[in-house]
Design a protein around this motif. Sequence first.
Motif, short mmCIF file in Angstrom:
data_model
loop_
_atom_site.label_atom_id
_atom_site.label_comp_id
_atom_site.label_asym_id
_atom_site.label_seq_id
_atom_site.Cartn_x
_atom_site.Cartn_y
_atom_site.Cartn_z
N CYS A 277 0.85 -1.20 0.00
CA CYS A 277 0.00 0.00 0.00
C CYS A 277 0.88 1.25 0.00
O CYS A 277 1.95 1.25 0.63
CB CYS A 277 -0.86 0.07 1.26
SG CYS A 277 -1.89 -1.36 1.50
N THR B 193 -0.13 -3.00 8.30
CA THR B 193 -1.14 -2.26 7.52
C THR B 193 -2.34 -3.18 7.23
O THR B 193 -2.16 -4.33 6.81
CB THR B 193 -0.49 -1.76 6.22
OG1 THR B 193 0.49 -0.79 6.57
CG2 THR B 193 -1.51 -1.13 5.27
N GLU C 77 3.28 14.17 0.59
CA GLU C 77 3.25 13.94 2.04
C GLU C 77 3.95 15.06 2.79
O GLU C 77 3.47 15.54 3.80
CB GLU C 77 3.93 12.61 2.38
CG GLU C 77 3.13 11.38 1.96
CD GLU C 77 3.85 10.07 2.29
OE1 GLU C 77 3.15 9.06 2.38
OE2 GLU C 77 5.08 10.04 2.43
N THR D 115 -0.58 8.86 9.40
CA THR D 115 0.03 8.16 10.54
C THR D 115 0.99 7.11 9.97
O THR D 115 0.92 6.79 8.79
CB THR D 115 -1.05 7.43 11.36
OG1 THR D 115 -1.91 6.73 10.44
CG2 THR D 115 -1.87 8.39 12.19
N THR E 219 3.53 3.90 -0.43
CA THR E 219 4.93 3.78 -0.84
C THR E 219 5.27 2.32 -1.16
O THR E 219 5.97 2.03 -2.13
CB THR E 219 5.85 4.28 0.30
OG1 THR E 219 5.73 5.70 0.36
CG2 THR E 219 7.30 3.92 0.08
N SER E 220 4.77 1.42 -0.35
CA SER E 220 5.09 0.00 -0.55
C SER E 220 4.47 -0.54 -1.85
O SER E 220 5.01 -1.47 -2.45
CB SER E 220 4.64 -0.83 0.65
OG SER E 220 5.38 -0.43 1.78
N SER F 295 5.66 -4.33 3.22
CA SER F 295 5.12 -3.39 4.20
C SER F 295 6.20 -3.05 5.22
O SER F 295 6.75 -3.95 5.86
CB SER F 295 3.91 -4.01 4.91
OG SER F 295 3.50 -3.21 5.99
N ARG F 296 6.48 -1.75 5.36
CA ARG F 296 7.47 -1.33 6.38
C ARG F 296 7.02 -1.84 7.74
O ARG F 296 7.79 -2.47 8.47
CB ARG F 296 7.57 0.20 6.40
CG ARG F 296 8.34 0.73 7.63
CD ARG F 296 8.51 2.24 7.60
NE ARG F 296 7.26 2.98 7.76
CZ ARG F 296 7.18 4.29 7.85
NH1 ARG F 296 8.28 5.03 7.79
NH2 ARG F 296 6.02 4.90 7.99
N SER F 297 5.77 -1.55 8.10
CA SER F 297 5.29 -1.86 9.45
C SER F 297 4.93 -3.34 9.62
O SER F 297 5.02 -3.88 10.72
CB SER F 297 4.04 -1.03 9.73
OG SER F 297 3.03 -1.37 8.79
N VAL G 84 7.12 9.50 9.93
CA VAL G 84 5.92 8.91 9.30
C VAL G 84 6.22 8.59 7.84
O VAL G 84 5.84 7.52 7.33
CB VAL G 84 4.72 9.88 9.41
CG1 VAL G 84 3.56 9.43 8.55
CG2 VAL G 84 4.29 10.00 10.87
C1 F1P Z 1 2.33 2.00 3.93
C2 F1P Z 1 1.86 3.44 4.04
C3 F1P Z 1 2.94 4.43 3.62
C4 F1P Z 1 2.52 5.87 3.83
C5 F1P Z 1 2.00 6.13 5.23
C6 F1P Z 1 1.04 5.08 5.66
O1 F1P Z 1 2.84 1.50 5.09
O2 F1P Z 1 0.72 3.58 3.23
O3 F1P Z 1 3.25 4.27 2.28
O4 F1P Z 1 3.61 6.71 3.57
O5 F1P Z 1 3.04 6.26 6.14
O6 F1P Z 1 1.50 3.73 5.38
P1 F1P Z 1 3.48 0.06 5.24
O7 F1P Z 1 2.43 -0.97 4.93
O8 F1P Z 1 4.63 -0.04 4.31
O9 F1P Z 1 3.90 0.00 6.69
#
Ligand code: F1P
Length: 336
Positions: A38, A93, A220, A331, A40-41, A88-90, A140
Amino acid sequence: HTYNEIVGQAEQLQKTLELVDNLIMEQVNVDHVLFTGCGTSFYLAASAAKYYQTVTGQFASAVPASELFLHTSTTIVPGKKYFVVGISRSGTTSEILIALDHLKGNADIRTLAVTCNGDTPMAAATDQVIALDHITEKSVVMTQSFSNMLFALQVFAARQGRSTQNLTELKQVPELVEAALTLEDLTKGVAEDLTKKRFIFLGSGSYNGIAKEATLKLKEMTQTECESYSSLEFRHGPISIVDDSTVVILLTQLETKDYDQQLVMDIQKLGGYVLTIGPVAEGFVADHIIELTNTISDLNRHAIYVPYLQLLAYQRAMHLGFDPDQPRNLTQVVKL
Ligand code: F1P
């Protein structure tokens, strides 16, 4: 945080390289490799898919994670074998978790998570994980997580494709990014020019995802309305908005050099200002040229463009008085 995360990315790329180069991985042998994420990812997924297909010769594409569960029949063909790469960074999501859950139990689908946190529901839901736990972004906005997850997937693809030439080039990337980061002022002139109001990012092939990500960074960090196109598509309609407040940032490649100059001239003729980033042919003309090395091929140069695009957004945000760490309405993790 944003600034430190941008300028610290070369060191992290070296760690990412060592990690992915030493991973024990299964050989992917499927009908289709599908990259998903989603924001950036997702843009990262778009670039990674084009890279993967080129390097391995296997069909690959990218879809936003939501499309996988909202419109499954448009993304998955029943009976075909898939390798789904969730990015996904986090790792938390909502859409990526719902998408992976939606695909669970399908014997034709193998999954890989690429994330900056190996201890998340996303990592637990996939067959394999590339966890870049050394990336701990506080901002963020995603900056070094973008370049590092993309780079991880490039190394992964080069290994899957048993491509020593690409691996050799990728190994030079951290050092080249380090060198690029010593030239961080190159984007300042454009970033701080407040007579410029409209920004368009153009890139083709695997660079289109990079152009889209550049748009997202500027949005952003500065809430500027900006757009992105596959480079030559810009001439088919969108070019009508060009005026003397327009900046076009064109990501040039060796592969597109015969077309890049004409495109620059078409935009300049309408009063637009063109900044190019990338290698160019001898005698190439634009308003501002950030020339990148051609010692490695187009296929492996992506990470060197990225810091300039992130710095452009950061520098403009600072000049306009925005806090790039805390973009409006956003966020770190978006949950449904
Ligand atoms: C994806 C994302 C980022 C966006 C924002 C919210 O997050 O949509 O691309 O910049 O910070 O989250 P992730 O799934 O890569 O953690």
